[in-house]
Design a protein around this motif. Structure first.
Motif, short mmCIF file in Angstrom:
data_model
loop_
_atom_site.label_atom_id
_atom_site.label_comp_id
_atom_site.label_asym_id
_atom_site.label_seq_id
_atom_site.Cartn_x
_atom_site.Cartn_y
_atom_site.Cartn_z
N ASN A 144 0.83 -1.21 0.00
CA ASN A 144 0.00 0.00 0.00
C ASN A 144 0.86 1.26 0.00
N GLY A 145 1.98 1.19 -0.71
CA GLY A 145 2.81 2.36 -0.92
C GLY A 145 3.87 2.62 0.12
N VAL A 146 3.97 1.80 1.17
CA VAL A 146 5.00 2.00 2.19
C VAL A 146 5.75 0.68 2.42
N PRO A 147 6.98 0.74 2.98
CA PRO A 147 7.77 -0.47 3.16
C PRO A 147 7.04 -1.53 3.99
N GLY A 148 7.07 -2.76 3.50
CA GLY A 148 6.44 -3.87 4.19
C GLY A 148 7.18 -5.16 3.89
N LEU A 149 6.61 -6.26 4.30
CA LEU A 149 7.21 -7.56 4.07
C LEU A 149 6.21 -8.51 3.42
N VAL A 150 6.73 -9.34 2.53
CA VAL A 150 5.93 -10.39 1.89
C VAL A 150 6.58 -11.72 2.24
N ALA A 151 5.80 -12.65 2.74
CA ALA A 151 6.30 -13.98 3.08
C ALA A 151 5.82 -14.98 2.03
N ARG A 152 6.79 -15.68 1.41
CA ARG A 152 6.45 -16.68 0.41
C ARG A 152 6.98 -18.05 0.85
N ARG A 153 6.27 -19.06 0.41
CA ARG A 153 6.73 -20.43 0.65
C ARG A 153 6.50 -21.22 -0.63
N ASP A 154 7.58 -21.80 -1.15
CA ASP A 154 7.52 -22.52 -2.43
C ASP A 154 6.96 -21.63 -3.54
N GLY A 155 7.32 -20.34 -3.49
CA GLY A 155 6.90 -19.41 -4.52
C GLY A 155 5.49 -18.87 -4.37
N VAL A 156 4.77 -19.30 -3.32
CA VAL A 156 3.39 -18.86 -3.11
C VAL A 156 3.35 -17.82 -1.99
N VAL A 157 2.73 -16.69 -2.25
CA VAL A 157 2.60 -15.64 -1.23
C VAL A 157 1.65 -16.11 -0.14
N MET A 158 2.16 -16.16 1.08
CA MET A 158 1.37 -16.64 2.22
C MET A 158 0.87 -15.49 3.10
N THR A 159 1.71 -14.46 3.21
CA THR A 159 1.38 -13.35 4.10
C THR A 159 1.92 -12.05 3.52
N VAL A 160 1.15 -10.99 3.67
CA VAL A 160 1.61 -9.64 3.33
C VAL A 160 1.46 -8.80 4.59
N ALA A 161 2.57 -8.24 5.06
CA ALA A 161 2.56 -7.50 6.32
C ALA A 161 2.88 -6.04 6.10
N SER A 162 2.11 -5.19 6.76
CA SER A 162 2.32 -3.75 6.72
C SER A 162 2.66 -3.28 8.13
N PHE A 163 3.44 -2.21 8.22
CA PHE A 163 3.95 -1.76 9.51
C PHE A 163 3.70 -0.27 9.72
N ASP A 164 3.49 0.09 10.97
CA ASP A 164 3.49 1.50 11.37
C ASP A 164 4.67 1.68 12.31
N VAL A 165 5.42 2.75 12.11
CA VAL A 165 6.66 2.97 12.86
C VAL A 165 6.64 4.36 13.48
N ALA A 166 7.06 4.45 14.73
CA ALA A 166 7.19 5.74 15.42
C ALA A 166 8.42 5.69 16.30
N ASP A 167 9.21 6.74 16.26
CA ASP A 167 10.43 6.84 17.07
C ASP A 167 11.34 5.64 16.88
N GLY A 168 11.42 5.15 15.63
CA GLY A 168 12.34 4.07 15.31
C GLY A 168 11.87 2.68 15.69
N ARG A 169 10.69 2.57 16.27
CA ARG A 169 10.17 1.25 16.67
C ARG A 169 8.83 0.97 15.99
N VAL A 170 8.59 -0.30 15.76
CA VAL A 170 7.34 -0.72 15.13
C VAL A 170 6.23 -0.68 16.18
N THR A 171 5.16 0.05 15.86
CA THR A 171 4.04 0.17 16.79
C THR A 171 2.85 -0.69 16.39
N ARG A 172 2.70 -0.92 15.08
CA ARG A 172 1.58 -1.74 14.60
C ARG A 172 2.06 -2.64 13.47
N ILE A 173 1.53 -3.86 13.46
CA ILE A 173 1.75 -4.78 12.35
C ILE A 173 0.39 -5.28 11.91
#
Length: 308
Positions: free
Chosen positions: A261-290
């Motif tokens: 959704n336009g901001v840095p995130g992570l995609v988890a794949r297994r055997d080439g299949v996307v299993m999870t897409v994770a988005s993050f909110d960050v404040a003061d250098g730490r992750v506050t929401r996943i």
């Protein structure tokens, strides 16, 4: 109307599709529901007698009004449907076409590829929109995001322009109250996500705890179709242990740094299949929401693509 003029008008009407999809996705948080709403608006347009179509000075405004009304109806029924949803409901995550190119058999007409990725589609923003009443959400999105005048919004909501202005102001307060006071530059956000990826890959609980805010919250959406915590996981330490437990249960899991959704995130794949897409909110250098989307129905735009 001459044939040439009619053709130009038809092209202009068809050209409204991208704008309508962008409006509908922000209103509904679902690519499939946005596509359905826009398709229904076009169906109603083409069902109008030719003479009635000719009387409409701005087909684009007409289509926007109708799309907005359809979305309003969908939002009105969404609360009941989401009460029956298994676990937490999250908006659909969107890939960035620039880094997530089409793979074999990709649908080039994929509506997700028509969506503009900006601040108004970040997961953090869409989750705040979910807290609004349907009328607040429509008034706010149409006015504050797309700059439609309240006179036009009034036609969508069936209220006075003054009432629509009040709805947008109420929604604006919700956004202001929900946003963290500290902001983070894009580079800082990407760095935090990269460090989470590295700590997750190495199953380093101590490093994860250090990267997560003590009051961090992780929300997962499996929709009953994929394993996911049914309730939000609260607290940095609990989230760290949960993430490592997931890694232990999924050997061979590949983590990719990708825009979500336009901001840095992570995609988890297994055997080439996307299993999870994770988005993050960050404040003061730490992750506050996943926000972790695991429902395969919401990952279709990602499944139709492959990374380089």
């Amino acid at each position: 109307m001459s044939r040439g003029t009619a053709g130009t008008r038809a092209d202009a009407i068809a050209g409204e599709r991208r704008q309508l999809l962008n409006v509908a996705y922000r209103l509904l948080g679902s690519v499939a529901e946005a596509e359905d709403a826009v398709q229904e608006a076009y169906t109603r347009w083409y069902a109008l007698p030719r003479g009635r179509q000719g009387e409409i000075a701005s087909p684009g405004a007409w289509l926007t009004t109708v799309t907005g009304r359809i979305c309003l109806d969908v939002l009105g029924s969404a609360r009941a449907r989401r009460e029956r949803y298994v676990g937490a409901w999250l908006p659909d995550p969107l890939p960035d076409r620039a880094e997530w190119g089409p793979g074999p058999g990709a649908d080039l007409a994929d509506p997700a590829d028509q969506l503009v990725l900006d601040e108004s589609v970040t997961m953090a923003f869409l989750v705040v929109l979910e807290s609004m009443t349907p009328a607040e959400r429509v008034a706010f999105v149409l006015h504050d995001v797309f700059r439609y005048p309240f006179a036009e919004i009034a036609a969508v909501l069936g209220r006075t322009p003054a009432a629509c202005k009040q709805l947008a102001a109420s929604a604006r307060r919700r956004v202001r109250d929900a946003r963290a006071p500290a902001s983070v530059a894009e580079a800082g956000r990407a760095d935090a996500v990269r460090q989470v990826k590295e700590a997750w890959e190495s199953k380093d609980i101590a490093a994860l705890v250090d990267l997560l805010d003590p009051a961090a919250v992780m929300t997962a959406d499996g929709g009953g179709l994929a394993g996911a915590a049914l309730r939000p996981v609260e607290g940095g330490a609990r989230i760290a242990h949960y993430m490592v437990a997931i890694a232990d249960k999924a050997p061979g899991l590949e983590l990719l740094e990708r825009s979500v959704n336009g901001v840095p995130g992570l995609v988890a794949r297994r055997d080439g299949v996307v299993m999870t897409v994770a988005s993050f909110d960050v404040a003061d250098g730490r992750v506050t929401r996943i926000w972790a989307v695991r429902n395969p129905e919401k990952l279709r735009p990602w499944a139709r693509h492959d990374t380089a």
